[in-house]
Design an enzyme around this catalytic site. Structure first.
Site, PDB file in Angstrom:
ATOM      1  N   ARG A   1       3.289   2.389  -3.178  1.00  0.00           N
ATOM      2  CA  ARG A   1       2.008   1.920  -3.473  1.00  0.00           C
ATOM      3  C   ARG A   1       2.108   0.551  -4.360  1.00  0.00           C
ATOM      4  NH1 ARG A   1      -1.084   6.398  -6.682  1.00  0.00           N
ATOM      5  NH2 ARG A   1       0.741   7.299  -6.776  1.00  0.00           N
TER       6      ARG A   1
ATOM      7  N   TYR B   1       0.135  -2.780  -3.267  1.00  0.00           N
ATOM      8  CA  TYR B   1      -0.790  -3.600  -4.045  1.00  0.00           C
ATOM      9  C   TYR B   1      -0.259  -5.200  -4.142  1.00  0.00           C
ATOM     10  CZ  TYR B   1      -1.987   1.031  -5.758  1.00  0.00           C
ATOM     11  OH  TYR B   1      -2.284   2.196  -5.776  1.00  0.00           O
TER      12      TYR B   1
ATOM     13  N   TYR C   1     -13.482  -0.304  -4.443  1.00  0.00           N
ATOM     14  CA  TYR C   1     -14.275   0.650  -4.728  1.00  0.00           C
ATOM     15  C   TYR C   1     -14.385   1.276  -6.315  1.00  0.00           C
ATOM     16  CZ  TYR C   1     -10.374   4.103  -4.504  1.00  0.00           C
ATOM     17  OH  TYR C   1      -9.118   4.659  -4.759  1.00  0.00           O
TER      18      TYR C   1
END
Length: 417
Positions: free
Chosen positions: A72, A76, A98
Site C-alpha cells: 500500500r 500511495y 473519501y
C-alpha cells in the site's frame, strides 16, 4: 491588499467527499472539483465516482493503482506523484479522497508536502471523516470525557497509552498488521492480538461497539455492541472488515480535582461537586453511568424563562444587503473569485455593485470583524475599539470571542441536583 509570495503556476488542493455517498461532500469541495484543470480521485462508492465525473470531465481514478499483494505504501507514493506531476505542468489540480482527506490518508499529505516544498500553492480542505460519523451515530461528545484515536496496528506496535477514563476509537481493526492490499478483502488473522490488548486494558466483559458508517443514503450504520470476550468468537470476528471501526467507552469516570475546582471558582464556597459527573444525556454505551433526569428543577427554571425572553441589547441580527450576501457566497464557492479577491481586495470590492458604503469598506479591508460589523449593521465604533485595545474591547461589550458550545464537564461540576 493581500499578495502571495508563491508565483509558480500550478496548484494542488486536496478535498474529501465524506463517508456517505455524495451527500457529505462539502460545497467548498465541490466548487474546487468543478474549477480544477485536472482531478484525481480515490473514493469507495460508484455513485460518488459518477457524481464527480459529472462535475469535471478531466478525471483520473487513483483506485486503479492498488493491486493484490502490492504494498500500500508503494501505491500511495504513486498516487501522490501522479498529482504532483500535473501541478509541475502548471495545472490547478484537485485530489479527491473519501472521508476527510487528511485522516488516515497517506498520499494526500505526501503530495501536499512535496508541492509546498517546490514552491506551489497547496492546501487541504476539511471533510467528514468516519470518526465524525461515529460521533454523530453513537451520540457521543469527544470533549466529554476526552477521546483517544489510534490506528489499530500502530496502537499495538508502539504500545500506545490508554486512558480508561476517556473514549477510545480504533481505526482499521479489520486489517491488523497487514501492509499490502487485496481486492477481495483482508485475512485478519492477527485480530486476536488486538483483542488480547483490549482485554488487558479493559477486562473481558467491557463493552466494545463495532461501528461501520453508512455509505449509502438508504443504509443505516452498523452499531453492534459486544463484550471484549465476544470478539474472540469466530462468527463475530469475521464481521470485522476493512471499513470497521471500534469504539470503546470509558471504563470509569475520573474524580474531579477539588483544588482546581476551587481555584477556577466553579462552585459557590462550601459546595462540593459530585464524585461522578452527572450529565444529561448519559453515554448509552458506557457502563455504570449515573442516571440524570432531563427536567431537573434547574432545567425547568431555565425553560420557564423562555416565556419572557427578549433579545439582549448586545444581540445583533443579520442586516445585510443582497449584494453583500451574494458576494460572500461567491467568495466561499468560486475559487477564481476568491483568488481575484486575495490578489487585490480593493479592486475586487470596487467591482461589486449595490454594496452599502460600510459593506464596501469592510470588503476592501478584508478584516473578518469589519465584515461582521457590516453584515450585522453594528456600529463601526465597536470595530475601532477592538483595534485600539484588543482584548480589552471584549470586556466593554465587543464580541471578540464567540462561544457556540458549552462544555458539559464544567456544567456537571456546577450541578449538584
Amino acid at each position: 491588499m493581500e499578495t502571495s509570495t508563491q508565483t509558480k503556476a500550478g496548484s494542488l488542493t486536496i478535498v474529501g467527499t465524506g463517508i456517505e455517498s455524495i451527500g457529505q461532500m462539502t460545497l467548498q469541495a465541490l466548487s474546487y472539483i468543478e474549477a480544477a484543470a485536472k482531478v484525481f480521485y480515490c473514493v469507495i462508492d460508484p455513485a460518488t465516482e459518477a457524481f464527480i465525473l459529472t462535475k469535471n470531465k478531466n478525471c483520473v481514478d487513483l483506485y486503479q493503482y492498488y493491486d493484490n499483494g502490492k504494498s500500500r505504501l508503494n501505491t500511495y507514493t504513486q498516487m501522490s506523484e501522479l498529482m504532483v506531476r500535473e501541478v509541475r505542468k502548471g495545472l490547478d489540480v484537485v485530489g479527491v479522497f473519501y472521508g476527510h482527506p487528511g485522516v488516515f490518508v497517506n498520499p494526500s499529505h505526501r503530495a501536499l508536502a512535496i508541492a509546498k516544498s517546490e514552491g506551489y500553492r497547496a492546501r487541504m480542505l476539511p471533510g467528514v471523516s468516519a470518526e465524525d460519523c461515529l460521533f454523530a451515530d453513537l451520540c457521543i461528545d469527544p470533549s466529554n470525557p476526552g477521546c483517544l484515536t489510534y490506528e489499530a496496528s500502530d496502537f499495538l506496535i508502539r504500545d500506545r497509552p490508554v486512558s480508561i477514563h476517556s473514549h477510545l476509537v480504533l481505526f482499521q481493526v479489520g486489517c491488523v498488521g497487514i501492509a499490502d492490499f487485496n481486492f477481495t478483502g483482508f485475512d485478519n488473522n492477527k485480530f486476536g492480538v488486538l483483542v488480547d490488548r483490549l482485554e488487558q486494558e479493559y477486562g473481558a466483559e467491557h463493552p466494545v461497539v463495532h461501528y461501520i458508517a453508512a455509505m449509502m443514503p438508504h443504509q443505516d450504520p452498523v452499531t453492534d455492541k459486544y463484550t471484549v470476550a465476544q470478539l474472540r468468537e469466530p462468527e463475530i470476528a469475521k464481521r470485522v472488515g476493512g471499513v470497521s471501526t471500534f469504539y470503546i467507552p470509558p471504563k470509569a469516570r475520573k474524580a474531579s480535582n477539588l483544588d482546581i475546582i476551587r481555584r477556577l471558582e466553579l462552585l459557590p464556597a462550601g459546595q462540593v461537586p459530585d464524585k461522578k459527573a452527572r450529565i444529561y444525556p448519559a453515554n448509552q454505551w458506557e457502563p455504570d453511568v449515573p442516571e440524570v433526569e432531563p427536567y431537573r428543577p434547574s432545567d425547568q427554571a431555565a425553560i420557564a424563562q423562555l416565556a419572557d425572553h427578549a433579545p439582549p441589547e448586545q444581540y445583533q441580527p443579520l442586516a445585510t444587503s443582497k449584494a453583500m450576501s451574494d458576494v460572500m457566497t461567491k467568495l466561499a464557492l468560486d475559487p477564481k473569485a476568491l483568488a481575484d479577491y486575495k490578489a487585490d481586495h480593493r479592486a475586487f470590492a470596487q467591482s461589486v455593485p449595490d454594496l452599502t458604503p460600510q459593506e464596501r469598506a469592510a470588503l476592501e479591508l478584508g478584516d473578518s470583524w469589519a465584515i461582521r460589523c457590516a453584515m450585522k449593521n453594528m456600529p463601526s465604533s465597536l470595530l475601532d475599539a477592538a483595534r485600539e485595545s484588543g482584548e480589552e474591547a471584549s470586556q466593554n461589550g465587543f464580541p471578540w470571542v464567540i462561544v457556540v458550545g458549552v462544555i458539559g464537564v464544567i456544567g456537571s461540576v456546577m450541578s449538584t441536583e
